[in-house]
Each structure stands twice: as C-alpha cells, then as structure tokens.
Scaffold this motif. Sequence first.
Motif, PDB file in Angstrom:
ATOM      1  N   SER A   1      31.518  87.330  81.842  1.00  0.00           N
ATOM      2  CA  SER A   1      32.576  88.348  81.888  1.00  0.00           C
ATOM      3  C   SER A   1      33.686  87.902  80.950  1.00  0.00           C
ATOM      4  CB  SER A   1      33.099  88.480  83.318  1.00  0.00           C
ATOM      5  OG  SER A   1      33.367  87.207  83.860  1.00  0.00           O
ATOM      6  N   PRO A   2      34.669  88.759  80.709  1.00  0.00           N
ATOM      7  CA  PRO A   2      35.777  88.343  79.864  1.00  0.00           C
ATOM      8  C   PRO A   2      36.455  87.096  80.442  1.00  0.00           C
ATOM      9  CG  PRO A   2      35.812  90.706  80.189  1.00  0.00           C
ATOM     10  CD  PRO A   2      34.767  90.170  81.108  1.00  0.00           C
ATOM     11  N   LEU A   3      36.649  86.092  79.596  1.00  0.00           N
ATOM     12  CA  LEU A   3      37.222  84.831  80.060  1.00  0.00           C
ATOM     13  C   LEU A   3      38.473  84.484  79.268  1.00  0.00           C
ATOM     14  CD1 LEU A   3      33.988  82.592  80.216  1.00  0.00           C
ATOM     15  CD2 LEU A   3      35.069  83.853  82.094  1.00  0.00           C
ATOM     16  N   VAL A   4      39.358  83.760  79.951  1.00  0.00           N
ATOM     17  CA  VAL A   4      40.474  83.133  79.259  1.00  0.00           C
ATOM     18  C   VAL A   4      40.238  81.634  79.413  1.00  0.00           C
ATOM     19  CG1 VAL A   4      42.981  82.837  79.188  1.00  0.00           C
ATOM     20  CG2 VAL A   4      42.007  85.022  79.940  1.00  0.00           C
ATOM     21  N   LEU A   5      40.117  80.907  78.303  1.00  0.00           N
ATOM     22  CA  LEU A   5      39.920  79.453  78.391  1.00  0.00           C
ATOM     23  C   LEU A   5      41.265  78.785  78.184  1.00  0.00           C
ATOM     24  CD1 LEU A   5      36.613  79.005  76.353  1.00  0.00           C
ATOM     25  CD2 LEU A   5      36.926  79.557  78.781  1.00  0.00           C
ATOM     26  N   MET A   6      41.692  78.014  79.206  1.00  0.00           N
ATOM     27  CA  MET A   6      43.038  77.448  79.176  1.00  0.00           C
ATOM     28  C   MET A   6      43.025  75.947  78.976  1.00  0.00           C
ATOM     29  SD  MET A   6      44.608  79.604  82.416  1.00  0.00           S
ATOM     30  CE  MET A   6      46.251  78.930  82.218  1.00  0.00           C
ATOM     31  N   SER A   7      43.373  75.545  77.755  1.00  0.00           N
ATOM     32  CA  SER A   7      43.552  74.119  77.470  1.00  0.00           C
ATOM     33  C   SER A   7      44.378  74.012  76.205  1.00  0.00           C
ATOM     34  CB  SER A   7      42.198  73.421  77.258  1.00  0.00           C
ATOM     35  OG  SER A   7      42.413  72.067  76.909  1.00  0.00           O
ATOM     36  N   THR A   8      45.243  73.013  76.159  1.00  0.00           N
ATOM     37  CA  THR A   8      46.003  72.834  74.924  1.00  0.00           C
ATOM     38  C   THR A   8      45.345  71.790  74.038  1.00  0.00           C
ATOM     39  OG1 THR A   8      47.397  71.342  76.180  1.00  0.00           O
ATOM     40  CG2 THR A   8      48.262  73.563  75.776  1.00  0.00           C
ATOM     41  N   LYS A   9      44.199  71.232  74.514  1.00  0.00           N
ATOM     42  CA  LYS A   9      43.526  70.193  73.737  1.00  0.00           C
ATOM     43  C   LYS A   9      42.408  70.794  72.893  1.00  0.00           C
ATOM     44  CE  LYS A   9      44.328  66.502  77.014  1.00  0.00           C
ATOM     45  NZ  LYS A   9      43.707  65.811  78.148  1.00  0.00           N
ATOM     46  N   PRO A  10      42.545  70.710  71.594  1.00  0.00           N
ATOM     47  CA  PRO A  10      41.520  71.310  70.732  1.00  0.00           C
ATOM     48  C   PRO A  10      40.113  70.750  70.983  1.00  0.00           C
ATOM     49  CG  PRO A  10      43.485  70.792  69.474  1.00  0.00           C
ATOM     50  CD  PRO A  10      43.694  70.213  70.831  1.00  0.00           C
ATOM     51  N   ASP A  11      39.987  69.464  71.307  1.00  0.00           N
ATOM     52  CA  ASP A  11      38.634  68.927  71.515  1.00  0.00           C
ATOM     53  C   ASP A  11      38.001  69.509  72.777  1.00  0.00           C
ATOM     54  OD1 ASP A  11      40.572  67.462  72.900  1.00  0.00           O
ATOM     55  OD2 ASP A  11      39.189  65.776  73.197  1.00  0.00           O
ATOM     56  N   ALA A  12      38.802  69.660  73.835  1.00  0.00           N
ATOM     57  CA  ALA A  12      38.268  70.267  75.061  1.00  0.00           C
ATOM     58  C   ALA A  12      37.898  71.727  74.799  1.00  0.00           C
ATOM     59  CB  ALA A  12      39.302  70.174  76.184  1.00  0.00           C
ATOM     60  N   MET A  13      38.754  72.423  74.051  1.00  0.00           N
ATOM     61  CA  MET A  13      38.496  73.825  73.749  1.00  0.00           C
ATOM     62  C   MET A  13      37.204  73.950  72.941  1.00  0.00           C
ATOM     63  SD  MET A  13      39.634  76.818  74.389  1.00  0.00           S
ATOM     64  CE  MET A  13      41.322  76.596  74.958  1.00  0.00           C
ATOM     65  N   LYS A  14      37.024  72.997  72.035  1.00  0.00           N
ATOM     66  CA  LYS A  14      35.852  73.045  71.156  1.00  0.00           C
ATOM     67  C   LYS A  14      34.558  72.949  71.979  1.00  0.00           C
ATOM     68  CE  LYS A  14      34.219  70.968  66.833  1.00  0.00           C
ATOM     69  NZ  LYS A  14      32.990  70.211  67.106  1.00  0.00           N
ATOM     70  N   THR A  15      34.494  71.979  72.891  1.00  0.00           N
ATOM     71  CA  THR A  15      33.262  71.844  73.677  1.00  0.00           C
ATOM     72  C   THR A  15      33.063  73.049  74.593  1.00  0.00           C
ATOM     73  OG1 THR A  15      34.506  70.428  75.182  1.00  0.00           O
ATOM     74  CG2 THR A  15      32.999  69.325  73.665  1.00  0.00           C
ATOM     75  N   ALA A  16      34.157  73.591  75.105  1.00  0.00           N
ATOM     76  CA  ALA A  16      34.024  74.771  75.976  1.00  0.00           C
ATOM     77  C   ALA A  16      33.516  75.971  75.183  1.00  0.00           C
ATOM     78  CB  ALA A  16      35.368  75.100  76.626  1.00  0.00           C
ATOM     79  N   LEU A  17      34.009  76.105  73.966  1.00  0.00           N
ATOM     80  CA  LEU A  17      33.586  77.240  73.140  1.00  0.00           C
ATOM     81  C   LEU A  17      32.121  77.125  72.748  1.00  0.00           C
ATOM     82  CD1 LEU A  17      36.762  77.762  70.939  1.00  0.00           C
ATOM     83  CD2 LEU A  17      35.735  79.459  72.471  1.00  0.00           C
ATOM     84  N   GLU A  18      31.641  75.890  72.672  1.00  0.00           N
ATOM     85  CA  GLU A  18      30.206  75.740  72.387  1.00  0.00           C
ATOM     86  C   GLU A  18      29.379  76.362  73.505  1.00  0.00           C
ATOM     87  OE1 GLU A  18      30.017  71.555  71.648  1.00  0.00           O
ATOM     88  OE2 GLU A  18      30.975  71.813  69.673  1.00  0.00           O
ATOM     89  N   LYS A  19      29.936  76.349  74.732  1.00  0.00           N
ATOM     90  CA  LYS A  19      29.220  76.942  75.867  1.00  0.00           C
ATOM     91  C   LYS A  19      29.443  78.457  75.948  1.00  0.00           C
ATOM     92  CE  LYS A  19      28.376  72.774  77.507  1.00  0.00           C
ATOM     93  NZ  LYS A  19      27.053  72.170  77.250  1.00  0.00           N
ATOM     94  N   ALA A  20      30.681  78.863  75.730  1.00  0.00           N
ATOM     95  CA  ALA A  20      31.015  80.264  76.055  1.00  0.00           C
ATOM     96  C   ALA A  20      31.442  81.088  74.853  1.00  0.00           C
ATOM     97  CB  ALA A  20      32.118  80.294  77.121  1.00  0.00           C
ATOM     98  N   GLY A  21      31.357  80.525  73.653  1.00  0.00           N
ATOM     99  CA  GLY A  21      31.804  81.237  72.452  1.00  0.00           C
ATOM    100  C   GLY A  21      31.262  82.645  72.317  1.00  0.00           C
ATOM    101  N   PRO A  22      29.965  82.864  72.550  1.00  0.00           N
ATOM    102  CA  PRO A  22      29.411  84.215  72.379  1.00  0.00           C
ATOM    103  C   PRO A  22      30.032  85.245  73.325  1.00  0.00           C
ATOM    104  CG  PRO A  22      27.652  82.576  72.490  1.00  0.00           C
ATOM    105  CD  PRO A  22      28.919  81.868  72.845  1.00  0.00           C
ATOM    106  N   LEU A  23      30.693  84.793  74.403  1.00  0.00           N
ATOM    107  CA  LEU A  23      31.355  85.749  75.305  1.00  0.00           C
ATOM    108  C   LEU A  23      32.711  86.173  74.763  1.00  0.00           C
ATOM    109  CD1 LEU A  23      30.650  84.248  78.858  1.00  0.00           C
ATOM    110  CD2 LEU A  23      29.657  86.317  77.870  1.00  0.00           C
ATOM    111  N   ARG A  24      33.072  85.677  73.581  1.00  0.00           N
ATOM    112  CA  ARG A  24      34.349  86.015  72.940  1.00  0.00           C
ATOM    113  C   ARG A  24      35.534  85.867  73.900  1.00  0.00           C
ATOM    114  NH1 ARG A  24      31.778  85.434  69.372  1.00  0.00           N
ATOM    115  NH2 ARG A  24      30.818  86.800  67.840  1.00  0.00           N
ATOM    116  N   PRO A  25      35.689  84.672  74.474  1.00  0.00           N
ATOM    117  CA  PRO A  25      36.811  84.473  75.394  1.00  0.00           C
ATOM    118  C   PRO A  25      38.134  84.426  74.641  1.00  0.00           C
ATOM    119  CG  PRO A  25      35.729  82.386  74.959  1.00  0.00           C
ATOM    120  CD  PRO A  25      34.904  83.447  74.266  1.00  0.00           C
ATOM    121  N   LEU A  26      39.211  84.619  75.388  1.00  0.00           N
ATOM    122  CA  LEU A  26      40.543  84.441  74.829  1.00  0.00           C
ATOM    123  C   LEU A  26      40.855  82.941  74.871  1.00  0.00           C
ATOM    124  CD1 LEU A  26      43.380  85.454  73.880  1.00  0.00           C
ATOM    125  CD2 LEU A  26      43.978  85.641  76.312  1.00  0.00           C
ATOM    126  N   ILE A  27      41.211  82.380  73.724  1.00  0.00           N
ATOM    127  CA  ILE A  27      41.582  80.965  73.669  1.00  0.00           C
ATOM    128  C   ILE A  27      43.058  80.845  74.017  1.00  0.00           C
ATOM    129  CG2 ILE A  27      41.830  78.967  72.151  1.00  0.00           C
ATOM    130  CD1 ILE A  27      39.524  80.124  70.474  1.00  0.00           C
TER     131      ILE A  27
END
Lengths: 448, 314
Positions: free
Chosen positions: A156-182
Amino acid sequence: MSMTGVQIYKFLPKTNCKKCGFPTCLAFAMKVAQKSIAITDCPDLSEESTLALESAARPPIQIVTVGADEKKIEVGGEVVMFRHEKTFYHPPGLVIRLKDSTPLEENLKQVEAVASYQVERVGMMFTVDGFAIENDSGDAAAFAKLVAAVAEKAPSPLVLMSTKPDAMKTALEKAGPLRPLIYAATTDNWSDMTELAKAHGCPLAVAAGDGLEGLAGLVEQVTGNGVENIVLDPGGRDYLSSLTQLTQIRRLALKENFRPLGFPVIAFPGEGTDSNEEESMLAGQQVAKYAGIIVLNHFSPSTMYPLLTLRLNIYTDPQKPIQMQPGLYPIGNPKEDSPVCVTTNFSLTYFAVAGELEGSAFPSWLMVCDTEGLSVLTAWAAGKFDAERIAKATKEFNIAGSVNHHRVIIPGHLAVLRGELEEELSGWEVLVGPRDAVDLGAFLKKSW
Amino acid sequence: MPTVEIPVEKWSGKIHEVRLGGQGRKEVVVGGENTLPFLHFEGSIPNPPVLAVEVLDRDPRDWAEPLLQAWGDVLKNPAAWAKKAVEVGANLIALRLKTAHPEEGNTGAEEAKRVVSSVLEAVDVPLIVLGPEVAEKDNEVLVAASEAGRGQRLALGNCEEKNYRTIGATCLADGHVAIGKTPIEINLAKQLNILLSDLGMSQDSLLMDPTTGALGYGLEYTYSVMERLRLAALGGDKMTSMPMICTVGEEAWRQKEAKTSEGVPDTWGPLAERALRWEEMTAISLLQSGANIIVLRHPSTVEKVQSAITRLMG
Ligand code: SF4
C-alpha cells in the motif's frame, strides 16, 4: 494553471523581431495564451525563460502521487482556500505509523487490523490509505526488515521515515517499486536523499525546522537537483502552529504562486497531542485545513470512522451534493407495522428526516425516491417528485413486502398530491405529514 | 534563501462584540475578531470561542447511555445539572425549555420562570435560554424567561422569521441578546439580522445560529455557510457580522452513530468511544469555520474542546 498573454509576454525577448510571424512579441504572447500556437515558435526564447514558463504552467500546488498501482494516493493539486469557492479535490491520505522498535509481531498485527479495516458510508467503501514506517531503532537492518514485511503483507502507499540515507537506501531496495514517500530530506542529508528519490522514482518529503524561509530554501536545493515530486513538512506540530503554517503555505501557493512551497503538506497530529482522542481531533482540523498526508500514531475504529466521515464531508463537491441511493431505508429497527415515510434523495433532506425519525419514538421505514438530488419543494417544482414517481418507487422497492399495512406518509409540502397518489396506488391510504422534519415525531404520535 | 512574504488579507470588517451576563454575574464576551478563526498572524482575536453545556428542564430519559452515565443523578434537577456543568468547565449554560413543547407537557410561562430562576440562582455564568422550537410556545416561555432574567443579559432563542418580533421586543425591553436561527442559508441568515435590526435591536445584541449539521449529517453545508457568512462579515457586511452559535451536542447525539450499540458494523467501534468522537469532531470542524459559541452535551467533550481552543488561542 493557464497564463494570460501579459504574463507570458514578460518572458519573451521583447525585441519585436517578427521571426515568429507576428508583428510584436505581445501579439505572439496573446496567441500563445489562447493555446493556438506553441511558445517554441519564438526561436529567441532563452533557456531560462523556457524553464520559467514550464514551471509557471504547473498547477500552483503540485499533485504528488504516493504508491503504485491501484492503491496509490494522489495529494495536492488544490486550487482554492475555501471549499465553497470550487471544491477540494484530493482528500488527504490517512496513514498509520509503525515503529521498527516495536516487536515485529505486534506491528504485523496492527498492519492486519488496518489493512482489513473498511467502512461503508452513503453507499461508498472507505479504507485507511497506508502506513508510515519509522526507523525509530536507528538500525538500518531492523528498518529494512519491517519495511519488507509490511510491503509483503499489505502492499500500500507507504511513508518511509528515516533521516539516515543508508537506512533509507536499504529500505528502498525492499519497497522501492511501491513508490513510497521518502521522509525526509533535511539540511544535513538532502543531497543523498535527493539521489535516492531520483534513483527509485519516489516522491520526497522535505523537512526544515527553521520556518517557511528555511523550508523554501531547502526545497529549491532539492528541485535544483532534479526532484519535482515533493511533500512539505514545515515542522509545526500543535493545533496553532499547524493551522498557521498550513494556511500560510496554501496562501503562498495559491495567491502568490510561490513555487518553492507549491506542494502538498504532511502532518503529524500525534506529535502535537497526548492521546488517541486528541490526535484524532487535531487530525480533523488538518483534514479541514489543508493537510495532504496525515500520519496517525494511533489506530482504532472509533476514531477512524469519524475521521473518514469528516474527510468525506469536507471533500464533497459543493456543486454536486451527495445523493442518497434511492430505496427503502430502515430507521431504528422498524417492524411490519411501522410507519412508511416518503422523502427525496437530496442528502440533506434525507439526513433531516432520518434524524427526526431516529429521535422519535417510532422506528420507521424511510422511502427515498430518486429526485435527482433535489429537495422536496425544488423537486416538486421541477416535476421530479410527483404522484407518478412516488407510486413507481412504492412498487419498485416493494414496500408492500416489508409492511403489513397500506399507509404512506408524504411530506406536508406535497399535500396537493394526495388525491392523485391514492388513485395511482389503489388500496393505499396517503397521510399528509408535517412540512418540517422537526415536527415528525409529534405527527407520528398523533396520527400513527 | 528565498524571501517569504506571508500573504495577509486586509479585511475591512470585524465581528460584533456581544456581551452576556455581567452585573454581578460572570461576563462572557464573544466576537470582536477581525480575521478568520485563529489566524493570529493576520488580525486580532480578543475573545476565544466559548462552550455552553445544554441543560434540559426535565430528565432527558431519551438521551444516549454515555450521556446518562456521565451526568448521573443531576439530570433530575436542572439547577444541580447546571452547577455540575460549570464544574466541568462550561463557560455558559444553555437551558432548553423542553417541557413547553405541546407534546412534552405543554408547560407555560409559570414553569419557565421557575426553572430559569432556579438555574440563574444556582450558577454565576451567563445563561442561554432556548424554547421548544414551536413558534407560539417559544414566544410564551421566552417572554417569561426574559422577565425572570431581567438585567442578567441572557441570550434568548430561537428567533425565526415567524416570531422574531415578539422575541426581539422582549429582548429589547429586558436588555437581552436574541439568537436568530435560519436553515443553513446565507441570505436567510442575513435577512433575519436585518429584520431584527429594523426592530431596533443593536448589533451587539444579536447572535446567529446558522443551523448545525452533525458530522456525516450535513456538516459540510453548515461548515461552508459559516465560512461564507464569516468571509462576508470580514469583507465589511455588518448584517453578517454577528457571532455564531452552533448546537453541536444536540445534533451529534441525535445521530445513530452516537446512540446505537447493537446491529451496527464493528468498524464503527464501541458506542461509548464513538459517540464522544462524533461530538468532538463536529465541534472541532465548526471551530474552524467560525463558531463563537458551541453548545455541547458531554462533560468529556467540554474538556477536550476547551483544551483545543486554549491551544488554538496560543
Ligand atoms: S520571434 Fe520571439 S522575439 Fe521575435 S517577435 Fe516573435 S516573440 Fe518576439
């Protein structure tokens, strides 16, 4: 937003060189404004002006899509400050916050509850839009794990909340195709976050704590780096600062056409309040006053249902009021010998009548006729609420099958229809009810 | 950094200031703002919106369970009920003379005087007195209430087109404030204010009730009519510049969502919680559209909405 000739003229070279085939730049601008020719017909347009014109042609508040496929939400794109001026177009997304510091099992239970939640109102189904997943633990692996689990269980639409680019990067590898809000680019990390947003084609939230100027500055850096799908977090959390900032941002975008803040806004009502109830009240304010995405710390049916109802109310097009589905509605457990009242499918009339019946000592059947959304007198005057229509509806909804009597109550304003209706509905007795819904209870007491 | 100049509207109008109570009784002032709700950056908002608690002149046996539980025994006695309402934070009491309704006992002037006096004696906050909403009976009992409360600057309602002359005249005679009620329509609201003004009522003696639609039951109509009335007022129209009163409790608690526990979907949540949310959510939205007085029913809503108002006033 379309521009006027004069506005376009400002961007032209103003040399009147005639290469475009028009005698003056202004004459050319007027034609462009009518959309009969393209701006590119002027060969001397500077690159700067071309960019400026393109961005000026954008809507004053950008429409931003969060999510992919059918479950995506679109926010922004609003054009007025007050709903009666036109309408509010894109209802704010309501998402529930999960923290990666909470045990996974607990989180998944919540995901299950939220994802399966749906509630019906005036014939429509409403659901919660999605989730905001927060990297509360600070650990990139824990964050990625929860993101992957939610993406799998409830894409479903997701908001991924982290200010750390490395954490965001690994999360996006999992959920990137869902086009979450960073969430979110800040003054410290914006460069890396911008790259991630571009790499995954995701919208990016921009957060700056030091007022609207700081926020606008950061937005310019982010857009300068090539990200256009932006959601703003101006930082205000409590009732007053949220109302102030959201009003100011909406005004700047609509009245000043101020580009750097022409984006939808994300709100966090739970951070400005202390309980589920207060959070839902502040969220209510934000539904009415200008939020694009609302992140809720709590989820419960008894707060979600009122909030979804408010969102439906505020985002109803004032020019196209909600119409009730024509049919026979039970009000408070009516039985076979309960009264049958007739009304229109204009929602406000329906609500007034249903409300009075609900409050009376008489459980009743309310027969809603298709008057094309007009109120009693207007419908009658327009010939959309006559004896023929009422008789037809009585048969169509098989009223005789629900009750053991043959009596219907028509609105007092339609008293003239009584004779004609008794002819159309042979064997039925037609009672003339009160003119105003408020008097229904008293009427039933006396006449039923 | 780009410079941000916050757009500020230069409104020419201002909401009339209306005083209730006073003279030994606590005074409550509403109105006076020259900007939209809570936009302190733009104008001045000298008086916060206030909360009234609805008190009936008889035991409200038909009310929803959560209300009966919250108030308990005081429901049997309007004076005790009003006292408790003030304890839980009511700025005003809205006394509804229900028993004057032809179907509810058809009591008259005597009973109205008695109840009004007993409530006035029990509390020191200003009083709003509402009739049974049957024009002739409203005339009878509101005139009685007016006499009983002479000098106490009550608010008396409702004036409608049918009976505004009587109520207006009695307000003029006894120094009270009249509440004009019209059915969710901007021109009718304005028209009634003009009629009342023509009677000789001054602008600081009028409140308007635009008719409240509860959450899910016409709220959006009320919300927008209020916004339009408020924008017209700030634009300089004196005949729409009256403070607005919304009967939120009455409307919210009338709906199925606030009353029914059986036979409704689980996704509505338990009645005890849902009912309160219904009243709160209706109130918080209408605060945003310009309500100056909100009439509520549940003590917990009074507390929650008050806390929101306090925070919105900064
Ligand atoms: S070609 Fe461009 S510069 Fe020349 S007249 Fe046309 S609009 Fe003006």
